[in-house]
Design an enzyme around this catalytic site. Structure first.
Site, short mmCIF file in Angstrom:
data_model
loop_
_atom_site.label_atom_id
_atom_site.label_comp_id
_atom_site.label_asym_id
_atom_site.label_seq_id
_atom_site.Cartn_x
_atom_site.Cartn_y
_atom_site.Cartn_z
N HIS A 170 0.85 -1.18 0.00
CA HIS A 170 0.00 0.00 0.00
C HIS A 170 0.89 1.24 0.00
O HIS A 170 2.13 1.13 0.04
CB HIS A 170 -0.94 0.00 1.20
N SER A 202 -5.38 2.72 8.07
CA SER A 202 -5.56 1.27 8.12
C SER A 202 -4.83 0.61 6.96
O SER A 202 -5.03 0.96 5.80
CB SER A 202 -7.04 0.91 8.06
N LYS A 203 -3.99 -0.36 7.29
CA LYS A 203 -3.26 -1.09 6.25
C LYS A 203 -4.19 -2.00 5.44
O LYS A 203 -3.81 -2.50 4.40
CB LYS A 203 -2.13 -1.92 6.87
N ARG A 204 -5.39 -2.20 5.97
CA ARG A 204 -6.35 -3.07 5.29
C ARG A 204 -7.26 -2.29 4.33
O ARG A 204 -8.18 -2.85 3.77
CB ARG A 204 -7.20 -3.82 6.32
N ASN A 205 -6.99 -1.00 4.19
CA ASN A 205 -7.79 -0.16 3.29
C ASN A 205 -7.37 -0.43 1.85
O ASN A 205 -6.31 -0.01 1.41
CB ASN A 205 -7.58 1.31 3.66
#
Length: 409
Positions: free
Chosen positions: A19, A247-250
């Site tokens: 990301h 958020s790294k999950r975005n």
């Protein structure tokens, strides 16, 4: 220190896809290394097998290649260096700087609950540090699983971060003895990083600010091994535009998603130089090539305050890059757009559009909607046909106002 020996590493965990945050770390490491004709190493921290995401390693490699941050060495996989970590952990045991911990998860959980009940920081009580040789031998015979813990010395740790300045901490007063080697024989982050950075002769560690609090512990490990620690430079935190935690999950921040949406590597690289500082005499609204960015870099100018991600600025850079390509190398841009259409809708649909048509689409996107929105409407057969008719009219009437004519559709 001779600048010719500078070695840095980008060490992502394959627990997700690259990301903008992780790519920024790679970017700063690459730029710093190349400014001193140094080495940029790619290391994959894959020791936690339970969290590995399939295809993420290939995505990391492909992403670095796409944005032209090519490693000089690697990828090097930590999972293939297990024997080295075990050897080094045993060296600490021999020096009595570490000890085996046979405590069960049940006991450790009870310690945590007791600490919470008393409103204290949960800490391991060093029960296993005081085991006799006979007790340790008996546990071996019973085949009781064990970890290896680092025995934190009760001393002040001082180091100077190249960005945040002097740091002074007594880790013993605020933390438990950390686990270095897990019961499955794999290392934790702390042991693997220190061992690898020393083994790979890493001279400078550029990583996120979130690791700043772990650095005193790493300095203590270097001391225990008798090694000289590298220089540390921690990069400022990244936050969302509204100031909330990133958020790294975005998925919107995933580089592969941005690539599919039509963002170009030059735009992303130029955007990265604006989220953290460190670059002198570069205009905010201009596109620079990587060599120009490298030559303008100065580590001392990196910010210490958190940086906010602003996708509007990334959109601006993408438009600037598209505009530059349309003037100087439109065939490359047309090829990129054709690939995007093929990936999204299939090669048959992509073949229906000739180069002139795609060039008009690109001009339109540079004046109006971004590429990802255009890809959506290209999937609408009725709209696509009406747009073709409008563009045919534009060509036959030799007009240049793409946006005005398309708006009439």
């Amino acid at each position: 220190m001779s600048t010719s020996c500078v070695t840095v590493r980008f060490a992502p965990s394959p627990t997700g896809f690259p990301h903008l945050g992780s790519l920024r770390t790679a970017f700063y490491n690459y730029v710093f290394a190349k400014q001193f004709n140094g080495k940029f190493v790619l290391r994959i921290e894959d020791t936690d097998k339970t969290r590995i995401v399939g295809a993420s390693v290939q995505s990391i490699v492909d992403t670095l290649k796409w944005v032209n941050l090519i490693p000089d060495e690697g990828p090097i996989f930590q999972s293939e260096r297990k024997a080295l970590y075990q050897q080094k952990a045993n060296e600490l045991l021999e020096k009595e700087a570490a000890y085996r911990c046979f405590c069960s998860q049940t006991r450790l959980e009870l310690l945590r609950k007791e600490a919470a009940k008393n409103r204290e920081m949960p800490r391991y009580d060093r029960r296993c540090f005081h085991l006799s040789k006979e007790e340790i031998k008996d546990n071996f015979n019973k085949k009781i699983p064990f970890t290896i813990r680092f025995k934190l010395p009760n001393e002040l740790v001082e180091f100077e971060d190249m960005i945040f300045g002097m740091n002074s901490t007594n880790v013993f007063e605020v933390e438990s003895d950390p686990i270095l080697l897990k019961s499955d024989g794999f290392p934790t982050y702390h042991l693997a990083n220190v061992v690898d950075d020393n083994d790979m002769k890493v001279t400078h560690i550029l990583r996120g600010e979130e690791w700043l609090t772990s650095t005193p512990k790493h300095v203590l490990l270097y001391r225990a091994f008798g090694w000289q620690p590298p220089k540390f430079a921690h990069l400022p935190l990244l936050k969302n535009k509204d100031g909330s935690k990133l958020s790294k999950r975005n998925d919107d921040l995933r580089v592969d998603v941005l690539r599919k949406e039509g963002y170009l590597p030059e735009a992303i690289i130029n955007y990265l130089r604006t989220i953290g500082g460190g670059f002198q005499n570069l205009c905010e609204d201009k596109i620079y090539d990587l060599n120009e960015i490298i030559s303008s870099f100065k580590l001392d100018n990196i910010h210490t305050h958190a940086c906010k991600l602003d996708i509007d600025k990334l959109n601006l850079y993408n438009r600037l890059v598209i505009g530059d390509y349309l003037q100087n190398n439109s065939s490359h841009l047309v090829s990129c757009l054709r690939t995007l259409i093929s990936d999204k809708f299939g090669a048959d649909i992509a073949s229906e559009f000739d180069d002139d048509y795609l060039k008009y689409i690109l001009k339109w996107s540079n004046e109006g909607p971004p590429i990802d929105e255009i890809l959506l409407i290209l999937g609408d057969e009725k709209f696509s046909q009406r747009l073709k008719n409008a563009l045919s009219y534009i060509k036959s009437n030799n007009t240049n106002s793409v946006t005005q004519n398309v708006a009439e559709v």
